[in-house]
Design a protein around this motif. Structure first.
Motif, PDB file in Angstrom:
ATOM      1  N   LEU A   1       0.901  -1.204   0.000  1.00  0.00           N
ATOM      2  CA  LEU A   1       0.083  -0.020   0.065  1.00  0.00           C
ATOM      3  C   LEU A   1       0.867   1.284  -0.549  1.00  0.00           C
ATOM      4  CD1 LEU A   1      -2.545  -0.849   2.288  1.00  0.00           C
ATOM      5  CD2 LEU A   1      -2.544  -1.149   0.420  1.00  0.00           C
ATOM      6  N   ASP A   2       0.556   2.566  -0.033  1.00  0.00           N
ATOM      7  CA  ASP A   2       0.913   3.597   0.008  1.00  0.00           C
ATOM      8  C   ASP A   2       1.413   4.180   1.341  1.00  0.00           C
ATOM      9  OD1 ASP A   2      -1.140   5.562   0.637  1.00  0.00           O
ATOM     10  OD2 ASP A   2      -1.624   5.723  -1.790  1.00  0.00           O
ATOM     11  N   GLU A   3       1.542   5.189   1.202  1.00  0.00           N
ATOM     12  CA  GLU A   3       2.045   6.205   2.627  1.00  0.00           C
ATOM     13  C   GLU A   3       0.587   6.365   3.600  1.00  0.00           C
ATOM     14  OE1 GLU A   3       1.970   9.585   0.036  1.00  0.00           O
ATOM     15  OE2 GLU A   3       2.313   7.618  -0.572  1.00  0.00           O
ATOM     16  N   HIS A   4      -0.279   6.115   2.660  1.00  0.00           N
ATOM     17  CA  HIS A   4      -1.629   7.120   3.338  1.00  0.00           C
ATOM     18  C   HIS A   4      -2.979   5.038   3.153  1.00  0.00           C
ATOM     19  CE1 HIS A   4      -0.830  10.765   2.913  1.00  0.00           C
ATOM     20  NE2 HIS A   4      -1.068  11.091   1.592  1.00  0.00           N
ATOM     21  N   TYR A   5      -2.120   3.842   3.404  1.00  0.00           N
ATOM     22  CA  TYR A   5      -2.439   2.600   3.348  1.00  0.00           C
ATOM     23  C   TYR A   5      -3.767   2.590   2.014  1.00  0.00           C
ATOM     24  CZ  TYR A   5       0.372   2.520   7.492  1.00  0.00           C
ATOM     25  OH  TYR A   5       1.207   2.343   8.937  1.00  0.00           O
ATOM     26  N   GLU A   6      -3.558   2.739   1.604  1.00  0.00           N
ATOM     27  CA  GLU A   6      -4.181   2.962   0.269  1.00  0.00           C
ATOM     28  C   GLU A   6      -3.372   2.407  -1.690  1.00  0.00           C
ATOM     29  OE1 GLU A   6      -7.228   3.019  -0.578  1.00  0.00           O
ATOM     30  OE2 GLU A   6      -8.171   4.869   0.958  1.00  0.00           O
ATOM     31  N   PHE A   7      -4.428   1.886  -2.253  1.00  0.00           N
ATOM     32  CA  PHE A   7      -4.179   1.344  -2.994  1.00  0.00           C
ATOM     33  C   PHE A   7      -4.428   1.576  -4.544  1.00  0.00           C
ATOM     34  CE2 PHE A   7      -7.841  -1.237  -3.069  1.00  0.00           C
ATOM     35  CZ  PHE A   7      -7.810  -1.385  -4.192  1.00  0.00           C
TER      36      PHE A   7
ATOM     37  N   GLY B   1      -6.999  -0.043   9.721  1.00  0.00           N
ATOM     38  CA  GLY B   1      -8.049  -0.173   9.902  1.00  0.00           C
ATOM     39  C   GLY B   1      -8.979   0.393   9.226  1.00  0.00           C
ATOM     40  N   ASN B   2      -8.371   1.217   7.926  1.00  0.00           N
ATOM     41  CA  ASN B   2      -9.358   1.801   6.600  1.00  0.00           C
ATOM     42  C   ASN B   2      -9.679   1.292   5.936  1.00  0.00           C
ATOM     43  OD1 ASN B   2      -6.594   1.802   6.364  1.00  0.00           O
ATOM     44  ND2 ASN B   2      -7.080   2.894   4.496  1.00  0.00           N
ATOM     45  N   SER B   3     -10.913   1.509   5.297  1.00  0.00           N
ATOM     46  CA  SER B   3     -12.358   1.628   4.281  1.00  0.00           C
ATOM     47  C   SER B   3     -11.070   1.907   3.361  1.00  0.00           C
ATOM     48  CB  SER B   3     -13.041   1.991   4.445  1.00  0.00           C
ATOM     49  OG  SER B   3     -14.488   1.594   5.421  1.00  0.00           O
ATOM     50  N   LEU B   4     -10.851   0.858   2.462  1.00  0.00           N
ATOM     51  CA  LEU B   4     -10.144   1.078   0.790  1.00  0.00           C
ATOM     52  C   LEU B   4     -10.891   1.945  -0.168  1.00  0.00           C
ATOM     53  CD1 LEU B   4      -8.451  -2.434   1.303  1.00  0.00           C
ATOM     54  CD2 LEU B   4      -7.130   0.528   1.685  1.00  0.00           C
ATOM     55  N   ASN B   5     -10.503   2.313  -0.888  1.00  0.00           N
ATOM     56  CA  ASN B   5     -11.067   3.512  -2.490  1.00  0.00           C
ATOM     57  C   ASN B   5     -11.903   2.461  -2.873  1.00  0.00           C
ATOM     58  OD1 ASN B   5     -11.599   4.609  -4.612  1.00  0.00           O
ATOM     59  ND2 ASN B   5     -11.036   6.453  -3.602  1.00  0.00           N
ATOM     60  N   ARG B   6     -13.515   3.090  -2.866  1.00  0.00           N
ATOM     61  CA  ARG B   6     -14.415   1.505  -3.279  1.00  0.00           C
ATOM     62  C   ARG B   6     -14.349   1.504  -4.768  1.00  0.00           C
ATOM     63  NH1 ARG B   6     -19.675  -0.138  -1.538  1.00  0.00           N
ATOM     64  NH2 ARG B   6     -21.244  -0.644  -3.260  1.00  0.00           N
ATOM     65  N   ASP B   7     -13.454   2.631  -5.646  1.00  0.00           N
ATOM     66  CA  ASP B   7     -13.338   2.704  -7.124  1.00  0.00           C
ATOM     67  C   ASP B   7     -13.097   1.860  -7.755  1.00  0.00           C
ATOM     68  OD1 ASP B   7     -16.360   5.028  -7.524  1.00  0.00           O
ATOM     69  OD2 ASP B   7     -14.877   6.412  -7.345  1.00  0.00           O
ATOM     70  N   GLU B   8     -11.408   2.075  -6.630  1.00  0.00           N
ATOM     71  CA  GLU B   8     -10.698   0.902  -6.636  1.00  0.00           C
ATOM     72  C   GLU B   8     -10.871   0.084  -6.746  1.00  0.00           C
ATOM     73  OE1 GLU B   8      -7.243   2.096  -8.403  1.00  0.00           O
ATOM     74  OE2 GLU B   8      -8.524   4.742  -8.363  1.00  0.00           O
ATOM     75  N   ILE B   9     -11.742  -1.023  -5.946  1.00  0.00           N
ATOM     76  CA  ILE B   9     -11.837  -1.865  -5.591  1.00  0.00           C
ATOM     77  C   ILE B   9     -12.192  -2.993  -7.037  1.00  0.00           C
ATOM     78  CG2 ILE B   9     -13.334  -3.896  -4.580  1.00  0.00           C
ATOM     79  CD1 ILE B   9     -12.612  -1.803  -1.820  1.00  0.00           C
TER      80      ILE B   9
END
Length: 344
Positions: free
Chosen positions: A122-128, A154-162
């Motif tokens: 993941l990136d530094e914001h725990y996103e992908f 703990g964070n919800s990942l970006n729905r559009d990316e999913i």
């Protein structure tokens, strides 16, 4: 998505499942049971449980808004995690792709099943980015694992990316929503009808406060669920678990109260943590826990253990150096934790 037959291991596709005694007369009324070598005494515990948990699934259908034929129930989410490896992945040949860091059982099950595990940081914001996950795939990639809200971050990942991953991948995408009841983001259950390659995992262990009964759920197309049921052990969910789950499902509004209490307490605990001298960063969360970066995770963890307070030290996990994962407890438990840290 390529055809399900192409995705499933050939031996699993042609597998003749074990036929339990209860399966053979399904749909007919019976009152004398002399078929399963059960002891006739000590009812109801002398009888094997319903292998397909039909009554429980009828209740879940109403609560989750998913038809019973699209529901698999397992011995915890761990069974629902292990089965896709056994169904889709040829040992020593196929691979899976997953975000990193994430729940450790995805890799453990890959190792047990001798399947290559490809983590994508993941990136530094725990996103992908969907492109990163899809770019790690090749012709032998059968499954992509996504946990949202993610554990341990703990964070919800970006729905559009999913959704981009689900739509851009020809294999199976498993989205683990163990903590979705604590999140503002909606479940992807509504996407099942339009995405036949999607499997969604949920559990009774978190918001439903029933970790002890070990009940995990998988939602997917009826064709995928049929294969799950073919491969699982015949009586994988015991009677006591089924009974307790149905008891909990009678009053889902009581669970809403639990969730609201935990969310209120979570906000207060996170604010208090941010004010501690040991705290360097509190990360946003959509779960019943939060990740916090501290000055010395190992030292603080050991100090808390000596106080009889157990948290999770995640400092050895990638991107989580000097991080502790804190589960939200009762107000009394949370205050004891904070009091101990104020004296550190």
């Amino acid at each position: 998505m390529i055809s399900l037959e192409q995705l499933v291991r050939p031996n699993i596709w042609s597998l003749a499942p074990y036929s339990s005694a209860r399966d053979e007369y399904s749909g007919k009324e019976a009152h004398v049971f002399l078929d399963a070598n059960e002891n006739p005494y000590n009812a109801p515990y002398n009888r094997y449980p319903d292998p397909l948990q039909r009554d429980l699934k009828k209740m879940l259908e109403k609560v989750k808004g998913v038809p019973a034929e699209n529901i698999f129930l397992g011995n915890g989410s761990d069974e629902a995690i292990d089965l896709p490896y056994r169904i889709f992945c040829e040992p020593g040949k196929d691979n899976v792709v997953a975000i990193e860091p994430t729940y450790g059982m995805y890799k453990v099950c890959a190792d047990i099943n001798n399947v290559e595990y490809r983590p994508v940081l993941l990136d530094e914001h725990y996103e992908f980015k969907a492109s990163a996950l899809l770019g790690a795939c090749d012709e032998h990639t059968k499954i992509i694992w996504i946990c949202s809200p993610n554990n341990p971050t703990g964070n919800s990942l970006n729905r559009d990316e999913i959704l981009k991953v689900i739509e851009g991948f020809e294999g199976i995408v498993v989205v683990d929503e163990a903590y979705i009841d604590f999140a503002q983001q909606l479940s992807l259950r509504s996407e099942l009808a339009s995405h036949p390659n999607l499997i969604i995992l949920q559990t009774m262990s978190k918001a439903w406060s029933s970790a002890a009964i070990r009940l995990g759920m998988a939602f997917a197309s009826k064709d995928i669920i049929a294969i799950y049921n073919k491969v699982k052990y015949p009586y994988n969910v015991n009677l006591l678990t089924q009974q307790q789950a149905m008891e909990m499902l009678k009053d889902p509004f009581e669970i809403d109260k639990y969730v609201k209490l935990l969310l209120t307490e979570r906000a207060q605990v996170m604010q208090a943590f941010a004010e501690l001298p040991i705290c360097e960063q509190v990360y946003k969360t959509d779960a019943n826990f939060f990740l916090v970066r501290v000055t010395d995770a190992q030292k603080i963890y050991d100090y808390l253990v000596d106080k009889g307070i157990i948290v999770r030290n995640r400092t050895r996990v990638q991107l989580c150096q000097n991080c502790l994962r804190i589960t939200i407890g009762t107000r009394t438990e949370n205050q004891e934790l904070l009091s101990a840290l104020r004296q550190y």
